[in-house]
Scaffold this active site. Structure first.
Site, PDB file in Angstrom:
ATOM      1  CG  HIS A 136       0.484  22.276 -16.239  1.00 42.76           C
ATOM      2  ND1 HIS A 136       0.065  21.141 -15.175  1.00 42.76           N
ATOM      3  CD2 HIS A 136      -0.397  21.626 -17.333  1.00 42.76           C
ATOM      4  CE1 HIS A 136      -0.942  20.354 -15.613  1.00 42.76           C
ATOM      5  NE2 HIS A 136      -1.288  20.601 -16.875  1.00 42.76           N
ATOM      6  CD  GLU A 137      -0.855  23.130 -20.795  1.00 40.35           C
ATOM      7  OE1 GLU A 137      -0.788  22.030 -21.477  1.00 40.35           O
ATOM      8  OE2 GLU A 137      -1.801  23.181 -20.036  1.00 40.35           O
ATOM      9  CG  HIS A 147       1.290  18.131 -20.826  1.00 39.23           C
ATOM     10  ND1 HIS A 147       1.131  16.939 -20.401  1.00 39.23           N
ATOM     11  CD2 HIS A 147       0.143  18.956 -20.440  1.00 39.23           C
ATOM     12  CE1 HIS A 147      -0.148  16.810 -19.356  1.00 39.23           C
ATOM     13  NE2 HIS A 147      -0.551  18.211 -19.517  1.00 39.23           N
TER      14      HIS A 147
END
Length: 703
Positions: free
Chosen positions: A488-489, A492
């Site tokens: 997920h990170e 980003h």
């Protein structure tokens, strides 16, 4: 979570290191590595060789910005005005983002304190910029002339004007002064809220030590034994990560109960902080002509209004309720069977523990076995391989120059494309330590922007996690939830690293709230796909590839309580909307309000005396915008189905994701990007706002 400066307004809505601050030598260090005897400053910024360098960092940023402000009236062309505005924003936000990152991660207290002071001083200056009529007039002039070389420049002028007016510059002097006071108060309250969470996480003592399972004892602090060689008990700090482990693994219900109550009652001081924050945000929104902070915060987003957000959330809640109730009954029945209490009540501290048992038994899952296939280094190698397959780009290790890093465990990577050269730089700070930001997040340190036809300022970002272990340790293995968080990170980070915008104002994750989480949610899918996992998930000792049967079990377990998890996110979003919605004339009890919402939308009880929202940091960073996670889940689901599901590792999928999505950052309308990438079925337009299509997500979850 994304800590890019897209989460702010006005001049702090974007950032990138200006040449006069970061200097050509700083850029060269990042691009080419160390030279013999060279010494850098923190993050490669020469000015940050010492903690007190933050003072000079601020002073130089203010001096350079004032120089640009003084030149503004002489600029005539729209392109010149917008370029100068972007450089001002770039200059001050370099300081803002560096200070924010430092104060959340640096182990040296002097650096943290100097970063705090720098943050306060530069934010005060930003308020001056956001209320500077010379700048506002220049932006109005640029927007009115409509002589823009590109669509991005035109969007930039409009965005800057909206940001200025969100700061109240168009108001009378009395109202503008009050808006400035409120913005300063909100910034201080936000900092106080976050610092309270780090300083006062709560704790419980557990006796005897045998009440804590062996597999999590390493994260507990032993209480000194009376007899040599024996642990008397454990002192448990109920920070979010430790509390999560307690609730998941500890069979003793009393230990779980104590930890849950303490963990969800700390820090008590934030009850007052959140009340003052709500009041300040509400007064600000009223001055700005809005009925509530939710209206003020959402009007520039895809949703455009709190009514659209509320309708979306209620619709989703109704869709999910039946299956979530069934899942609740299954958990309750398991507890009754395990305890022999035929009328046993399901408590909040029971959910994680019993869902874990039910998932493991139903789907033949042993979490220690699952983790054995995810050594952290192999997971990082898997991410590198994924990027290579999708985008043709390679991550290389970059030697850290003395003074550049803030901790010995930090790793630096360069992302490089064979045809394009370096694309950006990524710091990894992945291991837990005292005083560090307690969760997992993506931080922007420097954004990208076009400096000339031949030169592009490369983005610099960091991923911060809190995994157990130390760098290079064979024991550093992730459970699957941690793997999903890492992906997920990383989504980003890729958004930041792969964007190529003319202005840093739109670089990477600097997009509207309810679009920002979409890339991160999309990359979570890769953590669940066997075709991806088999490329890197190997047993830490045997080297065997993770069995496909095990991955299928993980996916089945995910679906087992997917409705409950989705319902939780809906409730969090509704609470966020309610806290910052229209305010009653008299004082209200936020704890009771939250309890009422939970009862309306789920079967779960509220434990009296707890107030979990006092360390729900999304109320600070995503105030009135937490629904954006659900928007992102829907958008990501549609993108995955349309672009990635058939061949998730294909360069064709990667080309679409990069060229029609990540490359543009915030430089284009999100709805246009989504429709071009996944088709017009990905969203619907209603009442001037955008609502994601929920059908693909609901189909995935068998709703």
């Amino acid at each position: 979570m994304d800590f890019s400066s897209a989460m702010r307004r006005g001049f702090s809505a974007s950032k990138c290191a200006c040449r006069s601050l970061s200097s050509q030598s700083s850029s060269a260090i990042h691009a080419h590595g160390s030279t013999a005897g060279a010494r850098s400053g923190l993050y490669g910024f020469e000015v940050l060789k010492t903690a007190k360098g933050f003072r000079r960092f601020v002073d130089e940023a203010i001096e350079r910005s004032q120089e640009l402000v003084s030149r503004m009236p002489q600029l005539r062309a729209s392109e010149e005005i917008i370029g100068a505005m972007d450089e001002i924003s770039n200059t001050v936000c370099t300081v803002v983002d560096s200070a924010e990152f430092c104060r959340n991660t640096h182990p040296d207290r002097e650096f943290v304190e100097e970063a705090n002071l720098a943050s306060i001083k530069i934010n005060e200056y930003i308020h001056c910029l956001n209320t500077n009529h010379i700048l506002y007039s220049a932006v109005l002039k640029a927007e009115k002339e409509c002589a823009f070389p590109t669509k991005e420049a035109e969007r930039m002028a409009h965005s800057l004007r909206v940001d200025f007016e969100k700061g109240g510059i168009h108001l009378c002097p009395r109202k503008l002064e009050r808006v400035n006071q409120l913005n300063s108060e909100i910034a201080l309250l936000s900092r106080e809220f976050s610092e309270n969470i780090m300083r006062y996480p709560g704790s419980v003592d557990v006796f005897p030590a045998t009440r804590i399972p062996n597999n999590i004892q390493h994260i507990m602090k032993p209480i000194l034994p009376r007899e040599k060689g024996k642990t008397k008990g454990f002192h448990i700090t109920t920070d979010p990560a430790t509390l999560s482990s307690i609730l998941k693994w500890v069979p003793d219900p009393e230990v779980r109960r104590q930890a849950y109550i303490v963990g969800n009652s700390a820090p008590h001081a934030n009850l007052d902080v959140i009340e003052r924050l709500i009041a300040a945000r509400h007064e600000l929104s009223e001055i700005m002509g809005c009925k509530s902070y939710t209206e003020f915060a959402t009007q520039a987003n895809m949703a455009s209004s709190p009514e659209i957000v509320h309708s979306f959330l209620v619709e989703l809640s109704q869709i999910v309720r039946k299956k979530a109730d069934e899942e609740f009954m299954a958990i309750r029945n398991l507890k009754r069977h395990e305890t022999g209490e035929t009328s046993g009540v399901l408590e909040p501290w029971d959910e994680t523990y019993y869902t874990g048992i039910l998932k493991s038994r139903t789907h033949d899952l042993d979490h220690s076995v699952v983790a054995s296939y995810f050594p952290l280094q192999r997971c990082l190698d898997g991410l590198k391989s994924l990027v290579k397959s999708l985008f043709g780009a390679t991550f290389y290790d970059v030697p850290l120059i003395p003074g550049e890093s803030w901790h010995p465990s930090v790793v630096k990577l360069s992302l490089r494309h064979p045809d394009e050269g370096d694309l950006g730089f990524l710091y990894l700070d992945l291991y837990s330590r005292k005083g560090k930001y307690p969760g997992c997040a993506h931080f922007a340190i420097r954004g990208g922007r076009r400096l000339s036809a031949e030169e592009y300022q490369l983005p610099i970002v960091a991923l911060v996690c809190n995994f157990s272990g130390s760098i290079g340790s064979a024991n550093a293995r992730l459970n699957h939830g941690e793997l999903e968080t890492l992906f997920h990170e990383f989504g980003h980070a890729l958004h930041s690293l792969l964007s190529r915008t003319d202005y840093q104002h739109f670089s990477g994750t600097r997009v509207v709230f309810d679009f920002a989480e979409t890339p991160a949610n999309l990359f979570e899918y890769y953590a669940w796909d066997f075709r991806v996992l088999k490329t890197f998930a190997r047993h830490y000792s045997t080297g065997d590839v993770i069995p496909e049967k095990l991955v299928k079990s993980l996916n089945s377990a995910k679906c087992t309580f997917a409705a409950s998890e989705l319902q939780r996110q809906i409730i969090y979003s509704l609470i966020d909307q309610a806290l910052f919605g229209e305010q009653p004339s008299g004082k209200r009890d936020t704890i009771s309000m939250i309890n009422d919402l939970r009862r309306q939308h789920s079967c779960w009880n509220h434990e009296e005396g707890t107030h979990w929202h006092t360390r729900f940091t999304h109320l600070i960073n995503y105030g009135a915008g937490y629904y954006s996670y659900l928007y992102a889940k829907c958008f990501a689901s549609s993108i995955w189905k349309a672009v990635c599901r058939e061949e998730p590792l294909s360069p064709a999928a990667g080309l679409l994701i990069r060229d029609k999505f990540l490359r543009h950052g915030g430089a284009r309308e999100p709805a246009e990007l989504l429709e071009e990438l996944a088709g017009d079925q990905v969203l619907r337009r209603c009442s001037g706002g955008i609502v994601p299509d929920v059908s693909t997500l609901c189909e995935e979850m068998n709703l």
